[in-house]
Design a protein around this motif. Structure first.
Motif, PDB file in Angstrom:
ATOM      1  N   ARG A 124      37.414  15.990  74.042  1.00  0.00           N
ATOM      2  CA  ARG A 124      38.429  15.418  73.262  1.00  0.00           C
ATOM      3  C   ARG A 124      37.952  14.160  74.521  1.00  0.00           C
ATOM      4  O   ARG A 124      37.693  12.864  74.032  1.00  0.00           O
ATOM      5  N   GLN A 125      37.770  14.306  76.079  1.00  0.00           N
ATOM      6  CA  GLN A 125      36.963  13.365  76.843  1.00  0.00           C
ATOM      7  C   GLN A 125      35.954  12.320  76.237  1.00  0.00           C
ATOM      8  O   GLN A 125      35.748  11.196  76.085  1.00  0.00           O
ATOM      9  N   ALA A 126      34.795  13.443  76.205  1.00  0.00           N
ATOM     10  CA  ALA A 126      33.810  12.791  75.246  1.00  0.00           C
ATOM     11  C   ALA A 126      33.755  12.351  73.795  1.00  0.00           C
ATOM     12  O   ALA A 126      33.580  11.187  73.569  1.00  0.00           O
ATOM     13  N   LYS A 137      24.015   4.856  73.351  1.00  0.00           N
ATOM     14  CA  LYS A 137      25.015   4.858  74.084  1.00  0.00           C
ATOM     15  C   LYS A 137      26.010   6.494  74.085  1.00  0.00           C
ATOM     16  O   LYS A 137      26.047   6.626  75.520  1.00  0.00           O
ATOM     17  N   THR A 138      25.938   6.383  74.345  1.00  0.00           N
ATOM     18  CA  THR A 138      27.371   8.249  73.726  1.00  0.00           C
ATOM     19  C   THR A 138      26.335   9.200  74.439  1.00  0.00           C
ATOM     20  O   THR A 138      27.237   9.494  75.559  1.00  0.00           O
ATOM     21  N   LEU A 139      25.204   9.442  74.359  1.00  0.00           N
ATOM     22  CA  LEU A 139      24.433  10.286  74.904  1.00  0.00           C
ATOM     23  C   LEU A 139      23.848   9.474  76.718  1.00  0.00           C
ATOM     24  O   LEU A 139      23.380  10.534  76.806  1.00  0.00           O
ATOM     25  N   GLU A 140      23.689   8.303  76.259  1.00  0.00           N
ATOM     26  CA  GLU A 140      23.196   7.766  77.697  1.00  0.00           C
ATOM     27  C   GLU A 140      23.009   8.568  78.767  1.00  0.00           C
ATOM     28  O   GLU A 140      22.530   8.478  80.179  1.00  0.00           O
ATOM     29  N   PRO A 141      24.411   8.966  79.161  1.00  0.00           N
ATOM     30  CA  PRO A 141      24.041   9.782  80.715  1.00  0.00           C
ATOM     31  C   PRO A 141      23.284  11.056  80.140  1.00  0.00           C
ATOM     32  O   PRO A 141      22.510  11.590  81.843  1.00  0.00           O
ATOM     33  N   LEU A 142      22.386  11.375  79.678  1.00  0.00           N
ATOM     34  CA  LEU A 142      22.086  12.635  79.379  1.00  0.00           C
ATOM     35  C   LEU A 142      20.791  12.526  79.903  1.00  0.00           C
ATOM     36  O   LEU A 142      19.892  11.434  78.826  1.00  0.00           O
ATOM     37  N   GLU A 195      18.589  17.316  78.264  1.00  0.00           N
ATOM     38  CA  GLU A 195      20.166  17.763  77.699  1.00  0.00           C
ATOM     39  C   GLU A 195      20.638  16.799  76.829  1.00  0.00           C
ATOM     40  O   GLU A 195      21.429  18.130  75.804  1.00  0.00           O
ATOM     41  N   ARG A 196      19.909  15.568  76.567  1.00  0.00           N
ATOM     42  CA  ARG A 196      20.675  15.401  74.610  1.00  0.00           C
ATOM     43  C   ARG A 196      20.555  16.439  73.614  1.00  0.00           C
ATOM     44  O   ARG A 196      21.260  16.954  72.622  1.00  0.00           O
ATOM     45  N   MET A 197      19.286  17.737  73.821  1.00  0.00           N
ATOM     46  CA  MET A 197      18.733  18.356  72.891  1.00  0.00           C
ATOM     47  C   MET A 197      19.346  19.556  72.963  1.00  0.00           C
ATOM     48  O   MET A 197      20.289  19.788  71.639  1.00  0.00           O
ATOM     49  N   MET A 198      19.393  19.545  74.181  1.00  0.00           N
ATOM     50  CA  MET A 198      20.622  20.942  74.430  1.00  0.00           C
ATOM     51  C   MET A 198      21.911  20.790  73.622  1.00  0.00           C
ATOM     52  O   MET A 198      22.069  21.788  73.713  1.00  0.00           O
ATOM     53  N   LEU A 199      22.467  19.808  74.401  1.00  0.00           N
ATOM     54  CA  LEU A 199      23.750  19.023  74.137  1.00  0.00           C
ATOM     55  C   LEU A 199      23.977  19.578  72.764  1.00  0.00           C
ATOM     56  O   LEU A 199      24.521  20.117  71.873  1.00  0.00           O
ATOM     57  N   LEU A 200      23.097  18.893  71.727  1.00  0.00           N
ATOM     58  CA  LEU A 200      23.484  18.622  70.630  1.00  0.00           C
ATOM     59  C   LEU A 200      22.980  20.342  69.510  1.00  0.00           C
ATOM     60  O   LEU A 200      24.334  20.173  68.489  1.00  0.00           O
ATOM     61  N   GLU A 201      22.611  21.118  69.875  1.00  0.00           N
ATOM     62  CA  GLU A 201      21.771  22.170  69.717  1.00  0.00           C
ATOM     63  C   GLU A 201      23.215  23.773  70.044  1.00  0.00           C
ATOM     64  O   GLU A 201      23.592  24.074  69.422  1.00  0.00           O
ATOM     65  N   ILE A 250      26.652  22.374  71.018  1.00  0.00           N
ATOM     66  CA  ILE A 250      27.446  21.934  70.020  1.00  0.00           C
ATOM     67  C   ILE A 250      27.527  22.295  68.485  1.00  0.00           C
ATOM     68  O   ILE A 250      28.463  22.684  67.801  1.00  0.00           O
ATOM     69  N   ARG A 251      26.669  22.198  68.032  1.00  0.00           N
ATOM     70  CA  ARG A 251      26.437  23.019  66.422  1.00  0.00           C
ATOM     71  C   ARG A 251      26.530  24.414  66.171  1.00  0.00           C
ATOM     72  O   ARG A 251      27.444  24.493  65.422  1.00  0.00           O
ATOM     73  N   LYS A 252      26.327  24.749  68.006  1.00  0.00           N
ATOM     74  CA  LYS A 252      26.663  26.197  67.479  1.00  0.00           C
ATOM     75  C   LYS A 252      27.704  26.510  67.628  1.00  0.00           C
ATOM     76  O   LYS A 252      28.167  27.702  66.624  1.00  0.00           O
ATOM     77  N   ILE A 253      28.719  26.274  68.084  1.00  0.00           N
ATOM     78  CA  ILE A 253      29.929  26.505  68.724  1.00  0.00           C
ATOM     79  C   ILE A 253      31.099  25.927  67.835  1.00  0.00           C
ATOM     80  O   ILE A 253      31.574  26.436  67.253  1.00  0.00           O
ATOM     81  N   GLY A 254      29.748  24.568  66.441  1.00  0.00           N
ATOM     82  CA  GLY A 254      30.498  24.710  65.598  1.00  0.00           C
ATOM     83  C   GLY A 254      31.102  25.157  64.371  1.00  0.00           C
ATOM     84  O   GLY A 254      31.076  25.069  63.434  1.00  0.00           O
TER      85      GLY A 254
END
Length: 154
Positions: free
Chosen positions: A32-34, A133-138, A142-148, A150-154
């Motif tokens: 929710r924060q993200a 900008k959403t992914l800027e802190p990563l 980390e970006r690739m891992m996050l997207l992978e 989130i796709r997996k739990i989605g």
């Protein structure tokens, strides 16, 4: 390995005890924060007073048009009620047009209007910037891992 199992077991036991449950440590809270951060960035960069769901519907329709409302909803991961409201608002704004389906009188076929196509073209570079900008802190990894993940739990 035994230590790791014991640690995970402790976490599971703590989380099953209502007195130890902390909402701000749960996945839904972090998601929710993200999402709130992403929507804030989106709103600041995308013009035409579009919502994230309206943008998703417009851009996906541009890729798959003409199509039914039902297909557009499936392709944008929106339930029937949500996609109906989104499409109704976009039709009212003149960004999407509906026509009767020649093979099924119960169904409408959706397509972009010239104004709808122009809105996409006008905002496309901003949409790319929203993601950046959403992914800027990563880091890139980390970006690739996050997207992978989130796709997996989605």
């Amino acid at each position: 390995m035994a230590v790791k199992r014991q640690k995970n077991k402790t976490i599971e036991n703590k989380q099953s005890d209502p007195g130890d449950y902390q909402v701000d440590q749960q996945i839904g809270f972090f998601l929710r924060q993200a999402n709130q951060r992403h929507v804030s960035i989106f709103t600041s960069l995308i013009g035409d007073k579009l919502t994230t769901t309206q943008w998703a519907a417009l851009t996906k329709l541009g890729q798959i048009q003409p199509c039914s409302q039902n297909l557009l909803g499936r392709e944008t991961a929106m339930d029937v009620a949500t996609i109906k409201g989104v499409v109704d608002r976009l039709v009212k704004r003149g960004l999407i047009r509906t026509e009767p389906d020649l093979t099924d009188a119960r169904r409408l076929v959706l397509s972009l209007t010239e104004d709808g196509q122009a809105v996409i073209e006008k905002n496309l570079s901003a949409a790319i910037e929203v993601t950046e900008k959403t992914l800027e802190p990563l880091t890139a990894g980390e970006r690739m891992m996050l997207l992978e993940l989130i796709r997996k739990i989605g």
